[in-house]
Design an enzyme around this catalytic site. Structure first.
Site, short mmCIF file in Angstrom:
data_model
loop_
_atom_site.label_atom_id
_atom_site.label_comp_id
_atom_site.label_asym_id
_atom_site.label_seq_id
_atom_site.Cartn_x
_atom_site.Cartn_y
_atom_site.Cartn_z
N GLN A 102 8.14 6.12 7.24
CA GLN A 102 8.60 5.19 6.35
C GLN A 102 10.11 5.12 6.20
OE1 GLN A 102 6.04 5.78 2.56
NE2 GLN A 102 5.95 7.57 3.57
N ASP A 105 16.12 5.48 8.80
CA ASP A 105 17.38 6.05 8.79
C ASP A 105 17.44 6.35 10.68
OD1 ASP A 105 16.21 9.02 7.29
OD2 ASP A 105 15.95 8.37 9.41
N HIS A 120 8.91 0.46 7.80
CA HIS A 120 9.97 0.00 6.81
C HIS A 120 11.08 -0.64 7.60
CE1 HIS A 120 7.47 2.05 3.26
NE2 HIS A 120 6.73 1.36 3.81
N CYS A 131 18.54 -18.76 9.84
CA CYS A 131 18.48 -18.78 11.27
C CYS A 131 17.91 -17.61 11.98
CB CYS A 131 19.79 -19.41 11.81
SG CYS A 131 20.96 -18.01 12.35
N GLY A 193 6.82 15.00 3.67
CA GLY A 193 7.94 14.50 3.16
C GLY A 193 8.03 13.22 2.42
N THR A 194 6.67 12.92 1.95
CA THR A 194 6.71 11.92 1.28
C THR A 194 5.60 12.13 -0.06
OG1 THR A 194 5.37 9.36 1.63
CG2 THR A 194 4.50 11.11 2.71
N SER A 195 5.95 11.11 -1.02
CA SER A 195 5.30 11.29 -2.17
C SER A 195 3.91 10.60 -2.13
CB SER A 195 6.13 10.94 -3.39
OG SER A 195 6.47 9.36 -3.33
N ASN A 219 5.06 19.36 2.02
CA ASN A 219 5.73 18.85 1.16
C ASN A 219 6.10 19.94 0.01
OD1 ASN A 219 6.56 15.80 0.50
ND2 ASN A 219 5.89 16.77 -1.75
C1 BV8 Z 1 3.65 -4.82 0.05
C2 BV8 Z 1 12.59 0.34 2.26
C3 BV8 Z 1 2.09 -6.65 -0.29
C4 BV8 Z 1 13.90 -0.14 1.76
C5 BV8 Z 1 11.07 0.80 0.64
C6 BV8 Z 1 2.21 -2.30 -8.50
C7 BV8 Z 1 3.40 -3.25 -8.77
C8 BV8 Z 1 4.34 -3.72 -7.89
C9 BV8 Z 1 4.03 -3.51 -6.48
C10 BV8 Z 1 3.13 -2.92 -6.15
C11 BV8 Z 1 2.12 -2.16 -7.13
N1 BV8 Z 1 1.12 -1.39 -6.44
C12 BV8 Z 1 1.46 -1.62 -5.09
C13 BV8 Z 1 2.44 -2.46 -4.90
C14 BV8 Z 1 2.88 -2.58 -3.55
C15 BV8 Z 1 4.45 -1.78 -3.56
C16 BV8 Z 1 4.13 -0.47 -3.72
O1 BV8 Z 1 3.39 0.41 -3.11
N2 BV8 Z 1 4.69 0.11 -4.96
C17 BV8 Z 1 4.52 1.41 -5.19
C18 BV8 Z 1 5.90 2.08 -5.62
C19 BV8 Z 1 3.44 1.30 -6.66
N3 BV8 Z 1 4.31 -1.83 -1.89
C20 BV8 Z 1 5.22 -2.81 -1.42
O2 BV8 Z 1 5.51 -3.72 -2.07
C21 BV8 Z 1 5.02 -2.91 0.17
N4 BV8 Z 1 4.75 -4.32 0.40
O3 BV8 Z 1 2.78 -4.32 -0.53
O4 BV8 Z 1 3.65 -6.18 0.36
C22 BV8 Z 1 2.07 -8.01 0.08
C23 BV8 Z 1 1.14 -8.53 0.76
C24 BV8 Z 1 0.65 -9.64 1.34
C25 BV8 Z 1 1.67 -10.43 1.18
C26 BV8 Z 1 3.09 -10.14 0.77
C27 BV8 Z 1 3.13 -8.98 0.38
C28 BV8 Z 1 6.37 -2.65 0.48
C29 BV8 Z 1 6.65 -1.18 0.45
C30 BV8 Z 1 8.08 -0.94 1.13
C31 BV8 Z 1 9.23 -0.90 0.01
N5 BV8 Z 1 10.25 -0.55 0.82
N6 BV8 Z 1 11.91 1.08 1.19
C32 BV8 Z 1 14.81 1.04 1.47
O5 BV8 Z 1 14.59 2.03 1.75
O6 BV8 Z 1 15.74 0.65 0.95
S1 BV8 Z 1 9.94 1.80 -0.38
C33 BV8 Z 1 10.61 3.44 -0.30
O7 BV8 Z 1 9.64 4.27 -0.53
C34 BV8 Z 1 11.22 3.80 1.25
O8 BV8 Z 1 10.59 3.05 2.25
C35 BV8 Z 1 10.46 5.25 1.40
O9 BV8 Z 1 10.01 5.75 2.28
C36 BV8 Z 1 9.06 4.73 0.56
C37 BV8 Z 1 8.27 5.90 0.25
O10 BV8 Z 1 9.10 7.01 -0.63
P1 BV8 Z 1 9.00 8.42 -0.03
O11 BV8 Z 1 9.35 8.42 1.57
O12 BV8 Z 1 7.60 8.89 -0.15
O13 BV8 Z 1 10.26 9.07 -0.78
P2 BV8 Z 1 10.06 9.79 -1.98
O14 BV8 Z 1 11.24 10.05 -2.74
O15 BV8 Z 1 8.96 9.05 -3.02
O16 BV8 Z 1 9.35 11.40 -1.87
C38 BV8 Z 1 10.06 12.11 -1.13
C39 BV8 Z 1 9.09 13.54 -1.04
O17 BV8 Z 1 9.74 14.32 -0.30
C40 BV8 Z 1 8.75 14.00 -2.32
O18 BV8 Z 1 7.42 14.29 -2.42
C41 BV8 Z 1 9.71 15.27 -2.23
O19 BV8 Z 1 9.07 16.29 -2.66
C42 BV8 Z 1 9.64 15.78 -0.93
N7 BV8 Z 1 10.73 16.45 -0.19
C43 BV8 Z 1 12.21 16.49 -0.96
N8 BV8 Z 1 12.90 17.35 -0.22
C44 BV8 Z 1 12.05 17.70 0.94
C45 BV8 Z 1 10.71 17.16 0.79
N9 BV8 Z 1 9.67 17.25 1.93
C46 BV8 Z 1 10.06 17.96 2.90
N10 BV8 Z 1 11.32 18.50 3.17
C47 BV8 Z 1 12.35 18.40 1.94
N11 BV8 Z 1 13.45 18.97 2.40
ZN ZN Z 2 22.17 -17.93 10.43
#
Ligand code: BV8
Ligand code: ZN
Length: 254
Positions: A102, A105, A120, A131, A193-195, A219
Site C-alpha cells: 500500500q 515510497d 496505491h 493531457c 505493518g498495516t492497520s 504488527n
Molecule cells: C476506493 C495514498 C472507491 C496516498 C491512501 C467510508 C467513507 C469514505 C470512504 C470509504 C468508506 N469506507 C470505505 C471507503 C473507501 C476508502 C477507505 O477504505 N476508507 C477507510 C479509511 C474507511 N478507500 C478508498 O477511497 C480507496 N478507493 O475505495 O475507491 C471507488 C470505487 C469505484 C469507483 C470509484 C471509487 C482508495 C484508498 C487509498 C487511499 N490512499 N494513500 C498517500 O499515501 O498520500 S490511504 C493510506 O492508508 C496509505 O495508502 C496507506 O498505505 C493506507 C493504509 O494505511 P496503513 O498502511 O495501514 O498505515 P496505518 O498508519 O493505518 O497503519 C500502520 C500500522 O503499522 C499500524 O497498525 C502500526 O501499529 C504499525 N506499525 C507501526 N510501526 C511499525 C508497525 N508495523 C511494523 N513495524 C513497525 N516498526
Molecule cells: Zn498537460
C-alpha cells in the site's frame, strides 16, 4: 530465544510454494517515514480527506502539492530498513513470492525486492490531469520550484498531480487485479505493518483466508484483522523479520 513460528505455521510455510506479503506504512516506520494512524502519524496532523483526495488537490493545489513534495523529499533521503531487506532476501526462499504494498515510497524495490505490486501508486511519479503527460520527481521539482505559488502546471496548462491513489479514487486496475489473483492463490499470506482499515487493500488478506491460505500478521498493535489470523506476531517489522527469515532458512530451503 523462543521460535517465532508455531509447528503449524512451520508446516504450512515449508509446504508452501506461493507466499504473498501485504505491507502498509508500518514496514517503513523504522526507515523514518511516519505512518498514517499511529499517534504521531500523518493523518493526526491533517485528515486524509483534507489532503489525500482529488477535491483537496483541486481546491487547494498549493497545500496538497507542498504536502507531497515534503514527503518526496523525506522519502528521497530514506533507506530501506532491515525489515525491507529481510523480505527481499525471503524472495529466494520460495518458488513464488510476491509483495503487495500500500506504500508509495518505493522502499521494497530499493531493498532489492523484484516482485512488488504497488496498489496505491508511487509518490515519485507525477502526471498532468489534462493531457496525462508524465513527469519524474526531478522534472516535477523543477516546475514546482519555478512557480512562485508552488502550483505545478504542465506545458498544456493542466495541473500536475502525484501518481498515487487518493480516497474515493479507483486503484490501478491491473495492479488490483494482480493483487487479488495473488491473494486467492496464496498458500501463506502475511499482513505486515498495516492497520488493515483501508479498502480494498484490507480485503486482500480475507480473500486469501477464504481461499485456504494460512494467515500470519506481523504488527506491534492489534488490528481489525488480528482476530482472523492463524498466527499474530506483535513485533516491529525491522526487528522481527530478519529473525523470521533466519528461522525459515535454518529449517528449510526451497
Ligand atoms: C476506493 C495514498 C472507491 C496516498 C491512501 C467510508 C467513507 C469514505 C470512504 C470509504 C468508506 N469506507 C470505505 C471507503 C473507501 C476508502 C477507505 O477504505 N476508507 C477507510 C479509511 C474507511 N478507500 C478508498 O477511497 C480507496 N478507493 O475505495 O475507491 C471507488 C470505487 C469505484 C469507483 C470509484 C471509487 C482508495 C484508498 C487509498 C487511499 N490512499 N494513500 C498517500 O499515501 O498520500 S490511504 C493510506 O492508508 C496509505 O495508502 C496507506 O498505505 C493506507 C493504509 O494505511 P496503513 O498502511 O495501514 O498505515 P496505518 O498508519 O493505518 O497503519 C500502520 C500500522 O503499522 C499500524 O497498525 C502500526 O501499529 C504499525 N506499525 C507501526 N510501526 C511499525 C508497525 N508495523 C511494523 N513495524 C513497525 N516498526
Ligand atoms: Zn498537460
Amino acid at each position: 530465544m523462543a521460535e517465532l513460528l508455531t509447528s503449524q505455521a512451520k508446516e504450512r510455510l515449508y509446504s508452501a510454494s506461493k507466499v504473498v506479503i501485504l505491507t502498509g506504512a508500518g514496514i517503513s516506520a523504522e526507515s523514518g517515514i511516519p505512518t498514517f494512524r499511529d499517534k504521531d502519524g500523518l493523518w493526526t496532523k491533517f485528515s486524509p480527506e483534507e489532503l489525500a483526495s482529488f477535491d483537496a488537490f483541486y481546491k487547494n493545489t498549493r497545500m496538497v502539492s507542498e504536502f507531497y513534495q515534503k514527503r518526496r523529499e523525506i522519502i528521497e533521503h530514506t533507506e530501506p530498513n532491515p525489515g525491507h531487506k529481510a523480505l527481499a532476501e525471503m524472495e529466494q526462499l520460495f518458488d513464488d513470492f510476491h509483495i503487495i504494498t500500500q506504500n508509495i515510497d518505493g522502499l521494497h524495490q530499493k531493498a532489492g525486492s523484484n516482485n512488488v505490486v504497488e496498489i496505491h501508486g508511487n509518490i515519485m511519479n507525477n502526471y498532468c490531469i489534462d493531457c496525462k503527460k508524465t513527469y519524474t520527481a526531478a522534472e516535477f521539482e523543477k516546475i514546482y520550484e519555478e512557480n512562485s505559488e508552488h502550483i505545478p502546471r504542465c506545458e498544456c496548462g493542466g495541473l500536475i498531480r502525484p501518481d498515487v491513489v487518493w480516497f474515493g479514487e479507483q486503484l490501478p486496475g491491473d495492479a488490483l487485479e494482480k493483487a487479488f489473483h495473488l491473494s486467492e492463490a496464496a498458500d501463506v499470506f502475511f499482513s505486515i505493518g498495516t492497520s488493515a482499515q483501508v479498502r480494498p487493500a484490507a480485503d486482500l488478506p480475507i480473500r486469501a483466508l477464504q481461499n485456504g491460505a494460512y494467515l500470519i500478521e506481523i504488527n506491534p498493535t492489534l488490528t481489525g484483522l488480528t482476530n482472523f489470523t492463524h498466527l499474530n506476531i506483535q513485533e516491529k517489522g525491522g526487528e522481527i523479520l530478519p529473525r523470521l527469515k533466519k528461522e525459515i532458512e535454518l529449517n528449510f530451503r526451497h
